[in-house]
Design an enzyme around this catalytic site. Structure first.
Site, mmCIF file in Angstrom:
data_model
loop_
_atom_site.group_PDB
_atom_site.id
_atom_site.type_symbol
_atom_site.label_atom_id
_atom_site.label_comp_id
_atom_site.label_asym_id
_atom_site.label_seq_id
_atom_site.Cartn_x
_atom_site.Cartn_y
_atom_site.Cartn_z
ATOM 1 N N ASP A 48 2.080 -35.662 25.887
ATOM 2 C CA ASP A 48 1.455 -36.751 25.161
ATOM 3 C C ASP A 48 2.236 -38.039 25.416
ATOM 4 O O ASP A 48 3.470 -38.039 25.366
ATOM 5 C CB ASP A 48 1.471 -36.404 23.664
ATOM 6 C CG ASP A 48 0.695 -37.396 22.840
ATOM 7 O OD1 ASP A 48 -0.511 -37.530 23.077
ATOM 8 O OD2 ASP A 48 1.296 -38.039 21.958
ATOM 9 N N GLU B 227 -0.221 -38.319 29.830
ATOM 10 C CA GLU B 227 -0.885 -39.607 29.706
ATOM 11 C C GLU B 227 0.063 -40.675 30.247
ATOM 12 O O GLU B 227 1.074 -40.963 29.627
ATOM 13 C CB GLU B 227 -1.168 -39.913 28.232
ATOM 14 C CG GLU B 227 -2.173 -38.991 27.578
ATOM 15 C CD GLU B 227 -2.339 -39.335 26.102
ATOM 16 O OE1 GLU B 227 -3.433 -39.732 25.703
ATOM 17 O OE2 GLU B 227 -1.358 -39.222 25.346
#
Ligand code: CA
Length: 597
Positions: free
Chosen positions: A306, A331
């Site tokens: 993340d 990400e």
């Protein structure tokens, strides 16, 4: 005074790299060690239970100062199942905890192994990353619907039930679970909480609310392993969504033991007010060891990071070095964060050349396909924007501007964030007929699954999942979030189409090329007569055509005979029809043909 934690001097003096932090259990004694270089005194508390609301302290033991800022003590006897804290705080290296993760537990981990665990392994270890079909799913979304048919609704154990064969039948190779580490936003003493769980409390412990008993520290670990083992038996690898960029709050136990060490101070790239200082030596040690622990102890096959854009590239590369064959991605958005050292490079898309085979989510393709995620009405190639041709051509080559190779690219049409694919189509194209909107859904996924790179599907796209237009359903009700299994029967033709696309992709190596050179040498775009049409040939034998228009189109075929395997209605490894000279492609559809003579 706070020392300069990021200075060379501090790191030289206090970086502790041995593997014995936390509680090291042995039958006749347990050795406790904690890293707390700024502490003046440390003590170990041991308790009967794991609930910090219980007043059941057994005793307090002073710890002695050890090497590199660590403190240690040894307690004799078999302590398996005894709970403990350091200075009243949970052990950041805890492998097991009590309810709500406030006390750590000493554990003999062998006891948490299900039968046959020693033979459990990644069923897809031979696949290259571009052969993976990742399916992103939340534990509760999968099984909590009242019509789901699962016995263990919302639990790890649901994945051990027959109903979980659904995932294998769909054909996915990798299941990516939304956070399953221990997070703080759901009260484990109650049964009805819902949260995505992007708020880590204990990084090395499974979340308790997904177990059948959150009070007894070993149960969640055993059930977690049973889930992994069962998925492996079905041929599915398991990827964890890990959140090393921020924590539930600044009360995080590591930060309480060493105040101001774990975070980047006022830096707030995560929007959660506590960016993790991954560039500090003992934070990096902590993250690398945590990832390794999940891989080795719990047989996790891959990790989705993340907000990887908040993590420094050196940390990512150390993880890659230790886990050379794991599928690793994240990400890679550029974030406004302030590392505590100079010249820190972060794991963003634009730095992808510095992180090798670590992959990044491809928002370029996502938005080119169906319009910006930040607008309900913006359109993309599949739902009416006829200026996205060049983006889609880049997409099919798996080479957005920032990538060097297709192995660095995760292609997706939607994920847990923002509108579901079906909600986006409905909000941007509300006046289209139902049939047209279904065709748009199918075309979006057909493009994604015929593009180079790593394929990623948000759970439920294959049954037209809606979240009632909620953009961020992280703490929405079950009614919004849970997969509604009755939709599977209702939209069985959509499911069959996805299943066929997946099967076709898996059996066709032309759709998972490994290098940019291979892509450039293999993919050739063909001339077309109508606007918006994209047609390309891979290795002179796989022909892919996209028609986003409301009218059918004719495409001239290269010489020879061709077999249609994917059209507007069907997809799979069965020959649907033969074609020569020209072929007609129906409105809003994909066609894929193979050279057959
Ligand atoms: Ca929890």
């Amino acid at each position: 005074m706070i020392p300069n934690f990021s200075s060379v001097e501090f790191e030289k003096k206090y970086t502790y790299t041995k593997n014995d932090l936390g509680a090291v259990w042995k039958k006749d004694k347990t050795i406790f060690r904690v890293w707390a270089p700024t502490a003046e005194k440390m003590h170990l508390n041991i308790y009967k239970s794991g609930d910090n609301l219980n007043d059941d302290l057994i005793k307090t033991i002073e710890m002695s100062a050890g090497e590199k800022g660590t403190w240690l003590t040894e307690v004799s006897g078999n302590l398996d199942g005894i709970y403990y804290t350091f200075n009243g705080v949970c052990d950041p290296y805890a492998r097991a905890v009590g309810v709500n993760g406030n006390r750590a537990m000493v554990i003999d981990l062998v006891k948490t192994n299900p039968i046959g665990w020693e033979n459990d392994k990644n069923p897809n270890s031979a696949l290259s990353p571009t052969e993976a079909i990742i399916y992103e799913l939340h534990v509760k979304d999968f099984s909590c619907d009242e019509n789901s048919g699962f016995k263990h609704k919302g639990k790890y154990l649901a994945f051990t039930e027959k109903g979980a064969d659904y995932l294998a039948n769909l054909g996915i190779t990798h299941l990516q679970l939304l956070p399953v580490f221990d997070f703080g936003s759901v009260d484990e003493t109650k049964s009805d909480g819902y949260n995505w769980g992007y708020d880590p409390k204990n990084f090395n412990v499974p979340e308790g609310s997904y177990s059948t008993n959150a009070y007894s520290g070993g149960v969640r670990i055993k059930e977690f392993k049973q889930m992994v083992q069962s998925l492996h038996k079905k041929g599915i690898s398991v990827i964890m969504d890990v959140v090393y960029n921020h924590t539930h709050d600044t009360d995080f136990c590591f930060n309480k033991l060493v105040p101001n060490y774990f975070f980047r101070g006022s830096s707030n790239g995560s929007g959660c007010g506590n960016d993790v200082a991954t560039e500090r030596s003992m934070v990096r040690e902590y993250i690398v060891k945590s990832v390794l622990y999940w891989a080795k102890e719990c047989h996790i096959d891959g990790f989705r990071f993340d907000l990887a854009g908040l993590i420094d590239t050196r940390t990512i590369n150390e993880i890659r070095k230790k886990l050379p064959s794991a599928i690793l991605y994240g990400e890679g958005w550029t974030m406004n964060t302030k590392p505590t050292k100079k010249n820190i490079r972060l794991a963003t898309q634009i730095n992808s050349s510095k992180t090798g085979s670590f992959a990044y989510f491809n928002d370029n393709t996502r938005d080119a396909l169906k319009g910006s995620v930040f607008s309900a009405t913006d359109k993309g190639y599949i739902n009416g924007a006829n200026h996205k041709i060049e983006e889609i051509k880049r997409a099919v080559q798996g080479l957005p501007t920032w990538a060097q190779n297709p192995v660095q690219v995760i292609n997706y049409t939607s994920c847990h964030d923002n509108l579901t694919l079906w909600d986006k189509i409905n909000s941007s194209n509300a006046n289209d007929t139902f049939e047209e909107r279904v065709l748009q859904n199918k075309l979006a996924t057909a493009i994604m699954l015929t593009s180079q790179g790593i394929a990623f599907i948000h759970a439920g796209e294959e049954m037209l999942r809606t979240k009632n237009f909620v953009y961020n359903s992280y703490n929405s009700s079950g009614e919004i979030n849970y997969l509604k299994w009755e939709n599977l029967n209702r939209y069985i033709d959509v499911y069959d189409y996805y299943k066929g696309l997946i099967a076709f992709r898996k059996s066709n190596p032309d759709l998972h090329l490994k290098t940019a050179d291979e892509v450039r040498n293999s993919i050739c775009f063909l001339p077309v007569s109508d606007e918006n049409i994209i047609a390309f040939l891979i290795k002179n034998r796989t022909l892919v055509i996209y028609n986003p228009n409301r009218s059918e189109t004719k495409v001239t075929l290269p010489n020879g005979g061709w077999g249609v395997y994917i059209n507007d209605k069907k997809a799979g490894n069965n020959l649907l029809e033969k074609a020569q000279n020209t072929v007609t492609v129906k409105p809003i559809s994909c066609m894929v043909l193979l050279s057959i003579f």
